[in-house]
Design a protein around this motif. Structure first.
Motif, PDB file in Angstrom:
ATOM      1  N   SER A 239       0.817  -1.233   0.000  1.00  0.00           N
ATOM      2  CA  SER A 239       0.000   0.000   0.000  1.00  0.00           C
ATOM      3  C   SER A 239       0.846   1.276   0.000  1.00  0.00           C
ATOM      4  N   PRO A 240       1.820   1.446   0.918  1.00  0.00           N
ATOM      5  CA  PRO A 240       2.624   2.674   0.863  1.00  0.00           C
ATOM      6  C   PRO A 240       3.492   2.767  -0.390  1.00  0.00           C
ATOM      7  N   ILE A 241       3.967   1.623  -0.894  1.00  0.00           N
ATOM      8  CA  ILE A 241       4.770   1.639  -2.116  1.00  0.00           C
ATOM      9  C   ILE A 241       3.909   2.069  -3.302  1.00  0.00           C
ATOM     10  N   ASN A 242       2.695   1.523  -3.389  1.00  0.00           N
ATOM     11  CA  ASN A 242       1.776   1.905  -4.467  1.00  0.00           C
ATOM     12  C   ASN A 242       1.450   3.395  -4.399  1.00  0.00           C
ATOM     13  N   HIS A 243       1.220   3.883  -3.183  1.00  0.00           N
ATOM     14  CA  HIS A 243       0.905   5.308  -2.996  1.00  0.00           C
ATOM     15  C   HIS A 243       2.066   6.178  -3.490  1.00  0.00           C
ATOM     16  N   ALA A 244       3.295   5.788  -3.134  1.00  0.00           N
ATOM     17  CA  ALA A 244       4.479   6.552  -3.556  1.00  0.00           C
ATOM     18  C   ALA A 244       4.645   6.499  -5.076  1.00  0.00           C
ATOM     19  N   CYS A 245       4.387   5.340  -5.662  1.00  0.00           N
ATOM     20  CA  CYS A 245       4.493   5.208  -7.124  1.00  0.00           C
ATOM     21  C   CYS A 245       3.450   6.065  -7.833  1.00  0.00           C
ATOM     22  N   TRP A 246       2.231   6.109  -7.288  1.00  0.00           N
ATOM     23  CA  TRP A 246       1.187   6.936  -7.896  1.00  0.00           C
ATOM     24  C   TRP A 246       1.551   8.422  -7.842  1.00  0.00           C
ATOM     25  N   LYS A 247       2.200   8.833  -6.761  1.00  0.00           N
ATOM     26  CA  LYS A 247       2.619  10.248  -6.672  1.00  0.00           C
ATOM     27  C   LYS A 247       3.618  10.568  -7.781  1.00  0.00           C
ATOM     28  N   LEU A 248       4.526   9.622  -8.054  1.00  0.00           N
ATOM     29  CA  LEU A 248       5.479   9.813  -9.153  1.00  0.00           C
ATOM     30  C   LEU A 248       4.764   9.794 -10.501  1.00  0.00           C
ATOM     31  N   TYR A 249       3.795   8.913 -10.644  1.00  0.00           N
ATOM     32  CA  TYR A 249       3.032   8.824 -11.892  1.00  0.00           C
ATOM     33  C   TYR A 249       2.260  10.114 -12.162  1.00  0.00           C
ATOM     34  N   GLN A 250       1.703  10.698 -11.094  1.00  0.00           N
ATOM     35  CA  GLN A 250       0.909  11.923 -11.257  1.00  0.00           C
ATOM     36  C   GLN A 250       1.739  13.088 -11.790  1.00  0.00           C
ATOM     37  N   VAL A 251       3.041  13.082 -11.486  1.00  0.00           N
ATOM     38  CA  VAL A 251       3.901  14.177 -11.968  1.00  0.00           C
ATOM     39  C   VAL A 251       4.807  13.693 -13.108  1.00  0.00           C
ATOM     40  N   ASP A 252       4.373  12.623 -13.776  1.00  0.00           N
ATOM     41  CA  ASP A 252       5.033  12.108 -14.982  1.00  0.00           C
ATOM     42  C   ASP A 252       6.468  11.659 -14.758  1.00  0.00           C
ATOM     43  N   GLN A 253       6.762  11.192 -13.549  1.00  0.00           N
ATOM     44  CA  GLN A 253       8.089  10.627 -13.286  1.00  0.00           C
ATOM     45  C   GLN A 253       8.092   9.103 -13.445  1.00  0.00           C
ATOM     46  N   LEU A 254       6.917   8.512 -13.610  1.00  0.00           N
ATOM     47  CA  LEU A 254       6.786   7.102 -13.966  1.00  0.00           C
ATOM     48  C   LEU A 254       5.775   6.992 -15.093  1.00  0.00           C
TER      49      LEU A 254
ATOM     50  N   TYR B  47       4.717  -2.181 -12.963  1.00  0.00           N
ATOM     51  CA  TYR B  47       5.825  -3.094 -12.637  1.00  0.00           C
ATOM     52  C   TYR B  47       6.474  -2.737 -11.296  1.00  0.00           C
ATOM     53  N   LYS B  48       6.824  -1.479 -11.132  1.00  0.00           N
ATOM     54  CA  LYS B  48       7.638  -1.049  -9.987  1.00  0.00           C
ATOM     55  C   LYS B  48       6.941  -1.311  -8.650  1.00  0.00           C
ATOM     56  N   ARG B  49       5.631  -1.047  -8.587  1.00  0.00           N
ATOM     57  CA  ARG B  49       4.942  -1.211  -7.307  1.00  0.00           C
ATOM     58  C   ARG B  49       4.953  -2.669  -6.851  1.00  0.00           C
ATOM     59  N   LEU B  50       4.936  -3.604  -7.807  1.00  0.00           N
ATOM     60  CA  LEU B  50       5.015  -5.025  -7.469  1.00  0.00           C
ATOM     61  C   LEU B  50       6.449  -5.444  -7.171  1.00  0.00           C
ATOM     62  N   ARG B  51       7.383  -5.091  -8.050  1.00  0.00           N
ATOM     63  CA  ARG B  51       8.784  -5.472  -7.845  1.00  0.00           C
ATOM     64  C   ARG B  51       9.302  -4.952  -6.509  1.00  0.00           C
ATOM     65  N   ASP B  52       9.045  -3.699  -6.197  1.00  0.00           N
ATOM     66  CA  ASP B  52       9.527  -3.120  -4.937  1.00  0.00           C
ATOM     67  C   ASP B  52       8.913  -3.825  -3.735  1.00  0.00           C
ATOM     68  N   SER B  53       7.644  -4.189  -3.841  1.00  0.00           N
ATOM     69  CA  SER B  53       6.963  -4.869  -2.729  1.00  0.00           C
ATOM     70  C   SER B  53       7.567  -6.249  -2.488  1.00  0.00           C
ATOM     71  N   PHE B  54       7.785  -7.003  -3.563  1.00  0.00           N
ATOM     72  CA  PHE B  54       8.360  -8.341  -3.399  1.00  0.00           C
ATOM     73  C   PHE B  54       9.808  -8.274  -2.918  1.00  0.00           C
ATOM     74  N   ASP B  55      10.516  -7.223  -3.336  1.00  0.00           N
ATOM     75  CA  ASP B  55      11.892  -7.050  -2.848  1.00  0.00           C
ATOM     76  C   ASP B  55      11.914  -6.826  -1.339  1.00  0.00           C
ATOM     77  N   VAL B  56      11.011  -5.993  -0.855  1.00  0.00           N
ATOM     78  CA  VAL B  56      10.926  -5.750   0.590  1.00  0.00           C
ATOM     79  C   VAL B  56      10.615  -7.045   1.336  1.00  0.00           C
ATOM     80  N   LEU B  57       9.758  -7.870   0.755  1.00  0.00           N
ATOM     81  CA  LEU B  57       9.349  -9.130   1.389  1.00  0.00           C
ATOM     82  C   LEU B  57      10.363 -10.259   1.177  1.00  0.00           C
TER      83      LEU B  57
END
Length: 230
Positions: free
Chosen positions: A50-65, A72-82
């Motif tokens: 959830s926090p990773i997805n939220h952070a990724c969406w903030k980047l997406y909103q300002v065209d940084q993703l 991809y990133k929200r899943l990869r980062d989550s599995f990396d943490v786990l």
């Protein structure tokens, strides 16, 4: 009923405002994990995701993703943490499955249908969303919301995302309503509230978690509270 005299058109955000994204997202992931990765505990995954997805969406909103990088990133980062071993191929398939399953769920926030029935007798209703076009239309149709809204504006149509003023201009032009007769309701301070205010329309902050709000805008924690404002 502080806005009653001048407002003719009410604009809603969709995810996290009417459509309960967190509940529906958890249901979609649970379906994926049960069939493909039964060793993953869904609530534990969601706590990380959830926090990773939220952070990724903030980047997406300002065209940084990009759209694809976000998925991809929200899943990869989550599995990396786990520390969960999963291939890029599996992640890409999971991203596809998630977007397929997500709009099959239709949990709405408490009071959503009741307040839309109430408001639709007094105002024209609209949606402005940063979500992906095809997915958002499925959410709206599958959850029984489509009949309430005269227009639906998404960021793919407008070419920009909230809080960019162009998406608000696009939505108001599509709805054929002047700024002074419109109001925006949403859960995101940056995208929905500041975006609307900076464009020149009124806003109401939907704040179910009762966060501290620095802006002097009307705030509700339940949708039914809109009855006292509109």
């Amino acid at each position: 009923m502080m806005f009653q005299n001048k407002i003719t058109d009410v604009f809603f955000d969709l995810d996290h405002t009417l459509w309960d994204f967190d509940k529906n997202s958890e249901l979609a992931f649970d379906k994926i994990f049960r069939s493909q990765h039964p060793q993953i505990n869904t609530p534990e995954f969601i706590a990380v995701y959830s926090p990773i997805n939220h952070a990724c969406w903030k980047l997406y909103q300002v065209d940084q993703l990009t759209h694809e990088e976000l998925r991809y990133k929200r899943l990869r980062d989550s599995f990396d943490v786990l520390n969960y071993s999963i291939s890029d191929e599996e992640i890409n398939q999971m991203a596809i499955d998630y977007i397929t399953y997500l709009p099959e769920n239709n949990q709405l926030f408490e009071g959503a249908i009741e307040i839309l029935n109430y408001l639709s007798n007094k105002y024209k209703l609209h949606i402005i969303t940063n979500g992906f076009s095809e997915v958002q239309y499925k959410k709206i149709n599958n959850s029984g919301l489509s009949g309430f809204f005269s227009t639906v504006t998404n960021s793919e149509m407008a070419g920009v995302k909230k809080p960019h003023p162009v998406i608000y201009e696009f939505a108001l032009t599509t709805a054929n309503v002047p700024k002074e007769n419109a109001i925006m309701i949403g859960d995101c301070i940056e995208a929905d509230i500041k975006g609307a205010l900076n464009f020149g329309i009124e806003a109401i902050f939907f704040n179910p978690e009762k966060k501290e709000v620095p802006l002097g805008v009307p705030t509700i924690s339940k949708l039914i509270e809109l009855k006292s404002l509109l």
